[in-house]
Scaffold this active site. Structure first.
Site, PDB file in Angstrom:
ATOM      1  N   ARG A  26      21.632  24.134  44.267  1.00  9.50           N
ATOM      2  CA  ARG A  26      23.216  24.637  43.902  1.00  9.50           C
ATOM      3  C   ARG A  26      23.978  24.601  45.640  1.00  9.50           C
ATOM      4  O   ARG A  26      23.939  25.865  46.032  1.00  9.50           O
ATOM      5  CB  ARG A  26      23.713  25.344  42.569  1.00  9.50           C
ATOM      6  CG  ARG A  26      23.090  24.417  41.396  1.00  9.50           C
ATOM      7  CD  ARG A  26      23.405  25.313  40.366  1.00  9.50           C
ATOM      8  NE  ARG A  26      24.531  24.776  39.412  1.00  9.50           N
ATOM      9  CZ  ARG A  26      24.946  25.197  38.833  1.00  9.50           C
ATOM     10  NH1 ARG A  26      24.231  25.180  37.512  1.00  9.50           N
ATOM     11  NH2 ARG A  26      26.395  25.058  37.960  1.00  9.50           N
ATOM     12  N   PRO A  64      42.798  37.696  28.669  1.00 13.44           N
ATOM     13  CA  PRO A  64      41.530  38.597  28.248  1.00 13.44           C
ATOM     14  C   PRO A  64      40.399  38.083  29.033  1.00 13.44           C
ATOM     15  O   PRO A  64      40.261  36.962  28.901  1.00 13.44           O
ATOM     16  CB  PRO A  64      41.124  38.134  26.880  1.00 13.44           C
ATOM     17  CG  PRO A  64      41.922  36.824  26.579  1.00 13.44           C
ATOM     18  CD  PRO A  64      42.865  36.944  27.906  1.00 13.44           C
ATOM     19  N   GLU A  65      39.698  39.050  29.738  1.00  7.77           N
ATOM     20  CA  GLU A  65      38.305  38.632  30.069  1.00  7.77           C
ATOM     21  C   GLU A  65      37.304  39.725  28.550  1.00  7.77           C
ATOM     22  O   GLU A  65      37.934  40.086  28.489  1.00  7.77           O
ATOM     23  CB  GLU A  65      37.395  39.680  31.579  1.00  7.77           C
ATOM     24  CG  GLU A  65      38.299  38.811  32.659  1.00  7.77           C
ATOM     25  CD  GLU A  65      37.765  38.652  34.135  1.00  7.77           C
ATOM     26  OE1 GLU A  65      37.018  39.302  34.182  1.00  7.77           O
ATOM     27  OE2 GLU A  65      38.196  38.227  35.145  1.00  7.77           O
ATOM     28  N   HIS A 106      56.030  33.947  19.931  1.00 17.01           N
ATOM     29  CA  HIS A 106      54.776  33.376  19.558  1.00 17.01           C
ATOM     30  C   HIS A 106      54.288  34.034  19.470  1.00 17.01           C
ATOM     31  O   HIS A 106      52.685  34.223  19.582  1.00 17.01           O
ATOM     32  CB  HIS A 106      54.381  33.470  21.436  1.00 17.01           C
ATOM     33  CG  HIS A 106      55.381  32.846  22.485  1.00 17.01           C
ATOM     34  ND1 HIS A 106      56.018  31.701  22.770  1.00 17.01           N
ATOM     35  CD2 HIS A 106      56.205  33.588  23.394  1.00 17.01           C
ATOM     36  CE1 HIS A 106      56.791  31.120  23.558  1.00 17.01           C
ATOM     37  NE2 HIS A 106      56.901  32.222  24.297  1.00 17.01           N
TER      38      HIS A 106
END
Length: 269
Positions: free
Chosen positions: A150, A2-3, A90
């Site tokens: 950064r 999943p995103e 599972h």
DNA sequence: ACGTGATCCTGGAAGC
DNA sequence: TGCTTCCAGGATCACG
């Protein structure tokens, strides 16, 4: 699997089966997930689900006095099935409903999570999460300001949950391609105007994937158990060695921050 | 504060 | 066919 779009599609898929229904049982077959499944989860029995929301890639099932918090990790899947449906390997958790159906959580790799969050008692996982990418709280100025000085790659920067939540590996690659930014570039060396393009790209790519029902990759199934049938068109992800459809150059891959990264040096600077 | 790397776990695919 | 190796959508933690 999943995103963020897949999590959101799962939320939309399961919500109608859960909201306004009462939990009659909670079955935990294996509590060894990312964190041990807390015993308090059992106290959800007898409570009625009022809402199902999402924060970052977490799903929150509101049972009144608390939220059941689910995270799908890398390989988690949710299905809504008859409670009599035989379990498969599972299938770790069932949330059984008064309708005879149950929400069944399956996660081979067990990087997922099932937690219990009493109302007014925020889990540490939520403490310093950045804004949701599809809201106005996520904007180009934020990216520009936070990125100054950064040196880490811009791709790692946008995948940092403190900066913005929900940008996973696939969509980070795709958004950087859409915005024409080289993923290796230091975050502090991307201009404000290019962050504006990147912000738009992130919102567009995530919204498109949600609209299309989530990107179908090898182990994604929609929450009703049917496989998702939309594969969003990917420009660079997983296409190392292939020709860029925009410029014809060869798409390259490189590991950045331990994640495989795909980009076109002709289109991305 | 920032940046890097190790780590949790299983299964599918690719390589030999 | 069978064995081995590599790789995967995430996120935390320890360390320099």
């Amino acid at each position: 699997m999943p995103e963020l779009p897949e999590v959101e599609v799962s939320r939309l898929g399961i919500s109608p089966w859960l909201i306004n229904h009462t939990i009659t049982d909670v079955i935990v077959r294996d509590k060894r997930l990312r964190w041990p499944v807390p015993d308090e989860i059992k106290t959800a029995v007898g409570r009625t689900i009022s809402d199902v929301t999402r924060r970052a890639k977490y799903l929150l099932i509101d049972v009144g006095n608390a939220d059941i918090v689910l995270h799908l990790g890398m390989s988690g899947k949710l299905r809504v099935v008859e409670k009599s449906t035989p379990v498969i390997k599972h299938d770790h958790i069932d949330i059984v409903l008064d309708t005879g159906k149950c929400l069944r959580f399956n996660d081979p790799r067990r990087f997922g999570a099932c937690l219990w969050q009493p109302k007014g008692d925020e889990l540490p996982q939520f403490h310093k999460l950045g804004p949701e990418p599809l809201t106005d709280a996520f904007d180009a100025e934020r990216l520009h300001v936070l990125s100054r000085g950064r040196k880490s790659p811009v791709k790692s920067f946008i995948m940092d949950n403190d900066v913005v939540v929900g940008v996973g590996n696939i969509y980070a690659n795709e958004a950087l391609f859409m915005a024409g930014i080289d993923p290796r570039r230091a975050a502090g060396r991307v201009s404000a105007s290019r962050y504006a393009a990147l912000t738009d790209a992130i919102k567009a790519v995530l919204q498109k994937a949600i609209n299309e029902g989530g990107t179908t990759l090898k182990d994604f199934a929609q929450s009703d158990g049917k496989p998702g049938y939309f594969a969003q068109h990917l420009n660079v992800y997983g296409k190392a060695g292939k020709a860029c459809e925009r410029c014809g150059g060869v798409i390259k891959s490189k590991v950045i921050g331990q994640r495989n990264t795909f980009f076109c040096i002709g289109c991305q600077r």
